[in-house]
Design a protein around this motif. Sequence first.
Motif, short mmCIF file in Angstrom:
data_model
loop_
_atom_site.label_atom_id
_atom_site.label_comp_id
_atom_site.label_asym_id
_atom_site.label_seq_id
_atom_site.Cartn_x
_atom_site.Cartn_y
_atom_site.Cartn_z
N ARG A 94 0.85 -1.20 0.00
CA ARG A 94 0.00 0.00 0.00
C ARG A 94 0.88 1.25 0.00
N SER A 95 1.94 1.25 0.79
CA SER A 95 2.85 2.40 0.83
C SER A 95 3.51 2.63 -0.53
N ALA A 96 3.91 1.53 -1.18
CA ALA A 96 4.53 1.65 -2.51
C ALA A 96 3.55 2.20 -3.53
N LEU A 97 2.30 1.75 -3.46
CA LEU A 97 1.27 2.24 -4.39
C LEU A 97 1.01 3.73 -4.17
N ASP A 98 0.88 4.13 -2.91
CA ASP A 98 0.67 5.55 -2.60
C ASP A 98 1.82 6.40 -3.13
N THR A 99 3.03 5.90 -2.97
CA THR A 99 4.22 6.64 -3.43
C THR A 99 4.19 6.79 -4.95
N MET A 100 3.86 5.71 -5.67
CA MET A 100 3.82 5.76 -7.13
C MET A 100 2.73 6.70 -7.64
N LEU A 101 1.56 6.64 -7.00
CA LEU A 101 0.46 7.49 -7.44
C LEU A 101 0.79 8.97 -7.22
N THR A 102 1.34 9.28 -6.05
CA THR A 102 1.67 10.67 -5.75
C THR A 102 2.80 11.17 -6.64
N ALA A 103 3.80 10.34 -6.86
CA ALA A 103 4.95 10.74 -7.68
C ALA A 103 4.54 10.99 -9.13
N HIS A 104 3.45 10.37 -9.57
CA HIS A 104 3.03 10.52 -10.97
C HIS A 104 2.27 11.83 -11.21
N GLU A 105 1.83 12.49 -10.15
CA GLU A 105 1.15 13.77 -10.33
C GLU A 105 2.10 14.78 -10.96
N PRO A 106 1.65 15.66 -11.82
CA PRO A 106 0.25 16.08 -12.03
C PRO A 106 -0.52 15.24 -13.06
N TYR A 107 0.01 14.07 -13.42
CA TYR A 107 -0.66 13.23 -14.40
C TYR A 107 -1.53 12.20 -13.68
N PRO A 108 -2.64 11.80 -14.26
CA PRO A 108 -3.55 10.85 -13.59
C PRO A 108 -2.95 9.45 -13.46
N ALA A 109 -3.33 8.77 -12.39
CA ALA A 109 -2.91 7.38 -12.17
C ALA A 109 -3.94 6.71 -11.28
N VAL A 110 -4.13 5.40 -11.48
CA VAL A 110 -5.16 4.68 -10.76
C VAL A 110 -4.70 3.24 -10.55
N VAL A 111 -5.16 2.64 -9.45
CA VAL A 111 -4.88 1.22 -9.15
C VAL A 111 -6.19 0.46 -9.29
N VAL A 112 -6.18 -0.62 -10.08
CA VAL A 112 -7.40 -1.40 -10.33
C VAL A 112 -7.15 -2.87 -10.01
N ASP A 113 -8.27 -3.59 -9.78
CA ASP A 113 -8.17 -5.04 -9.59
C ASP A 113 -8.49 -5.76 -10.89
N ARG A 114 -8.66 -7.08 -10.83
CA ARG A 114 -8.83 -7.88 -12.04
C ARG A 114 -10.10 -7.52 -12.81
N CYS A 115 -11.11 -6.99 -12.10
CA CYS A 115 -12.36 -6.59 -12.74
C CYS A 115 -12.39 -5.11 -13.05
N TRP A 116 -11.25 -4.46 -12.97
CA TRP A 116 -11.11 -3.04 -13.30
C TRP A 116 -11.85 -2.13 -12.31
N ASN A 117 -12.03 -2.61 -11.08
CA ASN A 117 -12.57 -1.75 -10.03
C ASN A 117 -11.45 -0.90 -9.45
N VAL A 118 -11.73 0.38 -9.22
CA VAL A 118 -10.71 1.32 -8.76
C VAL A 118 -10.54 1.20 -7.25
N HIS A 119 -9.31 0.95 -6.82
CA HIS A 119 -9.00 0.86 -5.39
C HIS A 119 -8.29 2.11 -4.88
N LEU A 120 -7.46 2.69 -5.72
CA LEU A 120 -6.72 3.89 -5.34
C LEU A 120 -6.61 4.79 -6.57
#
Length: 272
Positions: A94-120
């Motif tokens: 979870r910490s690694a995902l938060d770091t990657m999402l924040t570091a990618h700003e100002p561009y959009p980024a999202v974490v999804v599961d196998r059914c493409w549901n958005v988790h982060l």
Amino acid sequence: MTTQQPARAGALLREWRQRRRLSQLDLAHLAGTSARHLSCVETGRAHPSRAMLLRLSTALDIPLRERNALLLAADYAPAYRESSLDDEYLASVRSALDTMLTAHEPYPAVVVDRCWNVHLANRAMSVLMDGVPPHLLTPRPNVFRLTLHPDGLAARLANLTEVRTLFLERLVRQVNATGDPALRELYEEVCRYPVPVDADEPADGAALRPSPVQLPVRVRTPLGELSMFSTMATFGAPADVTLAELAIELFYPLDEFTASALRDLAEQAGAR
């Protein structure tokens, strides 16, 4: 043990082998066994060892969730843990995902599961999700519903027909590769969404601009038309079902106008 259990496991193996378009001889070679033994396993005349099932699963590239189902069908315990992303066990992930999402700003980024549901999602995803009604955001946003539903992003896509075609092709390939009934239900649902009659009216000749990617996503916004493409990232060698099914989608600007607009939006959000 009942005789039905080995037959169930064998039937599942046969389905996966046929889905991967492999002969019994091909699969036996990949898994280090004989075609005769594999035939007996598939028909339930032989009960495979746990190690053999895991070798066959690896050779067939079966997803971890379905590997567990195969083991259970043969009366073995699951080999892979399934955790919640909120569990302490996955705190480092979870910490690694938060770091990657924040570091990618100002561009959009999202974490999804196998059914493409958005988790982060990071804050820059607001450019794609602003104005989306609550019924598409609960209980959890889904990328395909958000993109293709007429109440969602579809109304703002300048190339909806192209995006819809690509998305449906991507989803049906995933359905065929996994046999996942939840994905099949999602595919059947989004196929039924109506397409706006005014879809794909080009803005400022955008449709004529050459692009290095096959299909950019072109979104109409108050700032103008933004053009982006995306890449997908997954975790290497996952040992947890949840982790194996997560993917990070990272969006990038396709031109300087889009890059500048996304930077401006981030600065405006930070000033509030």
